[in-house]
Motif scaffolding. Sequence first.
Motif, PDB file in Angstrom:
ATOM      1  N   GLY A 158       0.810  -1.226   0.000  1.00 12.40           N
ATOM      2  CA  GLY A 158       0.000   0.000   0.000  1.00 12.40           C
ATOM      3  C   GLY A 158       0.837   1.267   0.000  1.00 12.40           C
ATOM      4  O   GLY A 158       0.309   2.379   0.037  1.00 12.40           O
ATOM      5  N   LYS A 159       2.158   1.121  -0.086  1.00 11.87           N
ATOM      6  CA  LYS A 159       2.994   2.305   0.100  1.00 11.87           C
ATOM      7  C   LYS A 159       2.832   3.380  -0.975  1.00 11.87           C
ATOM      8  O   LYS A 159       2.874   4.556  -0.650  1.00 11.87           O
ATOM      9  N   SER A 160       2.595   2.975  -2.243  1.00  8.13           N
ATOM     10  CA  SER A 160       2.451   4.006  -3.285  1.00  8.13           C
ATOM     11  C   SER A 160       1.217   4.868  -3.029  1.00  8.13           C
ATOM     12  O   SER A 160       1.293   6.100  -3.034  1.00  8.13           O
ATOM     13  N   SER A 208      10.008   5.411  -6.333  1.00  2.00           N
ATOM     14  CA  SER A 208      11.315   4.934  -6.813  1.00  2.00           C
ATOM     15  C   SER A 208      11.172   3.669  -7.658  1.00  2.00           C
ATOM     16  O   SER A 208      11.965   3.433  -8.566  1.00  2.00           O
ATOM     17  N   GLY A 209      10.148   2.858  -7.368  1.00  2.00           N
ATOM     18  CA  GLY A 209       9.924   1.640  -8.160  1.00  2.00           C
ATOM     19  C   GLY A 209       9.658   1.983  -9.615  1.00  2.00           C
ATOM     20  O   GLY A 209      10.058   1.256 -10.528  1.00  2.00           O
ATOM     21  N   ALA A 210       8.983   3.128  -9.837  1.00  3.71           N
ATOM     22  CA  ALA A 210       8.673   3.548 -11.215  1.00  3.71           C
ATOM     23  C   ALA A 210       9.964   3.785 -12.005  1.00  3.71           C
ATOM     24  O   ALA A 210       9.995   3.584 -13.224  1.00  3.71           O
ATOM     25  N   MET A 211      11.023   4.178 -11.304  1.00  2.69           N
ATOM     26  CA  MET A 211      12.290   4.428 -12.010  1.00  2.69           C
ATOM     27  C   MET A 211      12.927   3.112 -12.458  1.00  2.69           C
ATOM     28  O   MET A 211      13.469   3.019 -13.557  1.00  2.69           O
ATOM     29  N   ILE A 228      23.160  -0.334 -12.133  1.00  5.07           N
ATOM     30  CA  ILE A 228      21.904   0.358 -12.424  1.00  5.07           C
ATOM     31  C   ILE A 228      21.403   1.036 -11.146  1.00  5.07           C
ATOM     32  O   ILE A 228      20.981   2.199 -11.153  1.00  5.07           O
ATOM     33  N   ARG A 229      21.525   0.344 -10.030  1.00  5.19           N
ATOM     34  CA  ARG A 229      21.087   0.935  -8.753  1.00  5.19           C
ATOM     35  C   ARG A 229      21.895   2.201  -8.451  1.00  5.19           C
ATOM     36  O   ARG A 229      21.351   3.197  -7.985  1.00  5.19           O
ATOM     37  N   ILE A 230      23.203   2.155  -8.730  1.00  2.47           N
ATOM     38  CA  ILE A 230      24.048   3.324  -8.435  1.00  2.47           C
ATOM     39  C   ILE A 230      23.533   4.540  -9.210  1.00  2.47           C
ATOM     40  O   ILE A 230      23.364   5.623  -8.648  1.00  2.47           O
ATOM     41  N   GLY A 251       9.822   2.921  -1.641  1.00  2.27           N
ATOM     42  CA  GLY A 251      10.410   1.865  -2.451  1.00  2.27           C
ATOM     43  C   GLY A 251      10.868   0.704  -1.598  1.00  2.27           C
ATOM     44  O   GLY A 251      10.144   0.254  -0.708  1.00  2.27           O
ATOM     45  N   ARG A 252      12.097   0.212  -1.880  1.00  2.00           N
ATOM     46  CA  ARG A 252      12.629  -0.930  -1.136  1.00  2.00           C
ATOM     47  C   ARG A 252      13.856  -0.556  -0.305  1.00  2.00           C
ATOM     48  O   ARG A 252      14.195  -1.245   0.641  1.00  2.00           O
ATOM     49  N   ASP A 253      14.564   0.505  -0.708  1.00  2.00           N
ATOM     50  CA  ASP A 253      15.824   0.848  -0.025  1.00  2.00           C
ATOM     51  C   ASP A 253      15.901   2.331   0.342  1.00  2.00           C
ATOM     52  O   ASP A 253      16.968   2.883   0.468  1.00  2.00           O
ATOM     53  N   LEU A 254      14.742   2.964   0.451  1.00  2.00           N
ATOM     54  CA  LEU A 254      14.727   4.405   0.745  1.00  2.00           C
ATOM     55  C   LEU A 254      15.170   4.687   2.173  1.00  2.00           C
ATOM     56  O   LEU A 254      15.906   5.631   2.428  1.00  2.00           O
ATOM     57  N   THR A 255      14.729   3.839   3.107  1.00  2.00           N
ATOM     58  CA  THR A 255      15.073   4.074   4.521  1.00  2.00           C
ATOM     59  C   THR A 255      16.496   3.614   4.834  1.00  2.00           C
ATOM     60  O   THR A 255      17.090   4.070   5.811  1.00  2.00           O
ATOM     61  N   THR A 295       7.221 -14.609  -5.592  1.00  2.00           N
ATOM     62  CA  THR A 295       8.480 -14.660  -6.352  1.00  2.00           C
ATOM     63  C   THR A 295       9.213 -13.326  -6.249  1.00  2.00           C
ATOM     64  O   THR A 295      10.416 -13.264  -6.036  1.00  2.00           O
ATOM     65  N   ARG A 296       8.450 -12.235  -6.387  1.00  2.00           N
ATOM     66  CA  ARG A 296       9.081 -10.905  -6.351  1.00  2.00           C
ATOM     67  C   ARG A 296       9.613 -10.599  -4.944  1.00  2.00           C
ATOM     68  O   ARG A 296      10.717 -10.078  -4.787  1.00  2.00           O
ATOM     69  N   ASP A 297       8.863 -10.981  -3.911  1.00  2.00           N
ATOM     70  CA  ASP A 297       9.334 -10.812  -2.524  1.00  2.00           C
ATOM     71  C   ASP A 297      10.673 -11.514  -2.335  1.00  2.00           C
ATOM     72  O   ASP A 297      11.610 -10.953  -1.764  1.00  2.00           O
ATOM     73  N   LYS A 321      12.887 -12.390  -4.582  1.00  3.77           N
ATOM     74  CA  LYS A 321      13.974 -11.727  -5.311  1.00  3.77           C
ATOM     75  C   LYS A 321      14.384 -10.424  -4.622  1.00  3.77           C
ATOM     76  O   LYS A 321      15.559 -10.109  -4.507  1.00  3.77           O
ATOM     77  N   ASP A 322      13.387  -9.642  -4.178  1.00  6.55           N
ATOM     78  CA  ASP A 322      13.684  -8.327  -3.586  1.00  6.55           C
ATOM     79  C   ASP A 322      14.389  -8.444  -2.228  1.00  6.55           C
ATOM     80  O   ASP A 322      15.165  -7.574  -1.845  1.00  6.55           O
ATOM     81  N   THR A 323      14.105  -9.534  -1.487  1.00 11.60           N
ATOM     82  CA  THR A 323      14.688  -9.640  -0.139  1.00 11.60           C
ATOM     83  C   THR A 323      16.001 -10.412  -0.102  1.00 11.60           C
ATOM     84  O   THR A 323      16.744 -10.304   0.854  1.00 11.60           O
TER      85      THR A 323
HETATM   86  O1   DC Z   1       7.312  -0.768  -5.962  1.00 13.07           O
HETATM   87  P1   DC Z   1       7.260  -1.447  -7.340  1.00 13.07           P
HETATM   88  O2   DC Z   1       6.473  -2.721  -7.359  1.00 13.07           O
HETATM   89  O3   DC Z   1       6.844  -0.506  -8.428  1.00 13.07           O
HETATM   90  O4   DC Z   1       8.781  -1.857  -7.642  1.00 13.07           O
HETATM   91  C1   DC Z   1       9.160  -2.503  -8.823  1.00 13.07           C
HETATM   92  C2   DC Z   1      10.442  -3.298  -8.611  1.00 13.07           C
HETATM   93  O5   DC Z   1      11.532  -2.402  -8.435  1.00 13.07           O
HETATM   94  C3   DC Z   1      10.439  -4.259  -7.424  1.00 13.07           C
HETATM   95  O6   DC Z   1      10.552  -5.593  -7.838  1.00 13.07           O
HETATM   96  C4   DC Z   1      11.659  -3.918  -6.637  1.00 13.07           C
HETATM   97  C5   DC Z   1      12.352  -2.820  -7.371  1.00 13.07           C
HETATM   98  N1   DC Z   1      12.639  -1.681  -6.514  1.00 13.07           N
HETATM   99  C6   DC Z   1      13.881  -1.634  -5.943  1.00 13.07           C
HETATM  100  O7   DC Z   1      14.677  -2.545  -6.112  1.00 13.07           O
HETATM  101  N2   DC Z   1      14.207  -0.565  -5.170  1.00 13.07           N
HETATM  102  C7   DC Z   1      13.348   0.426  -4.961  1.00 13.07           C
HETATM  103  N3   DC Z   1      13.712   1.461  -4.204  1.00 13.07           N
HETATM  104  C8   DC Z   1      12.053   0.376  -5.521  1.00 13.07           C
HETATM  105  C9   DC Z   1      11.721  -0.708  -6.296  1.00 13.07           C
END
Ligand code: DC
Length: 232
Positions: A19-21, A38-41, A108-110, A129-133, A179-181, A183-185
């Motif tokens: 629900g964060k967006s 940030s996910g949109a980027m 890409i993250r950099i 996003g995922r790494d903002l904090t 699956t996405r959880d 990969k992201d974690t």
């Molecule tokens: O929040 P979202 O579902 O739009 O994010 C899309 C993907 O981008 C998600 O799989 C994780 C990645 N993401 C990230 O690695 N770091 C962020 N700060 C935001 C999103």
Amino acid sequence: MKKPVNHIKIAMDGPAGSGKSTVAQKVAEKLGLLYLDSGAMYRAVTVLAIENGVETNIPELIKLVKNCHIEFSENGKSIFLNSEDISTQIRTPEVNTLVADIAKIQQIRIEIVRHQRRIGEEGSIIAEGRDLTTIVFPDADYKFYLDASVKERAKRRYEELQSQNVNTTLEFVEEAIRTRDEKDTTREHSPLRTSQDAIRVDTTGKTIDEVVDYIISKVSTENYQHRTEKKD
Ligand code: DC
């Protein structure tokens, strides 16, 4: 004595469907903040990879990312890649499937984090996003970690997709979220994790407005300049 006026920085992380967006957009509207999705980027970079056929050619993709131009309008509601409005393209099932693999690439993250920090200097902001904090804005004034059960997150995503007439099943959406959880974690660079100093908010069974009100109740904006106010 009048206190100095500063910019406020709110960082919010959480998994897909927490629900964060929606929450961050509403908080941005209510407090007059810039909103950064940030996910949109990372999704925009995924569109860039698909459009140029370089999904697996990482060195070529990195070159393209270094030279591309990503910008937002309507306070984060629309996103442009090299002046093309890609707001719809970033939400396709193809992008959903590929984005986590693109977002795990360190170079890409950099580039993207650098861009996000520049946006952060523009004024008072809420960024999610995922790494903002943890990585992008470890110095944020307020940090939140939003979460909800996998079942609830899948249900929300499924309902959202149904409202967009996307033909799918709840089981498929839940599996895609798991699956996405995963990969992201578990990725090596900037995995999704809770910052020690973030306020954890379990949004399971809560309405968007309840979460928005809770967050606003934790944030004091008394000494901060809103982006809609003029600078001296
Ligand atoms: O929040 P979202 O579902 O739009 O994010 C899309 C993907 O981008 C998600 O799989 C994780 C990645 N993401 C990230 O690695 N770091 C962020 N700060 C935001 C999103």
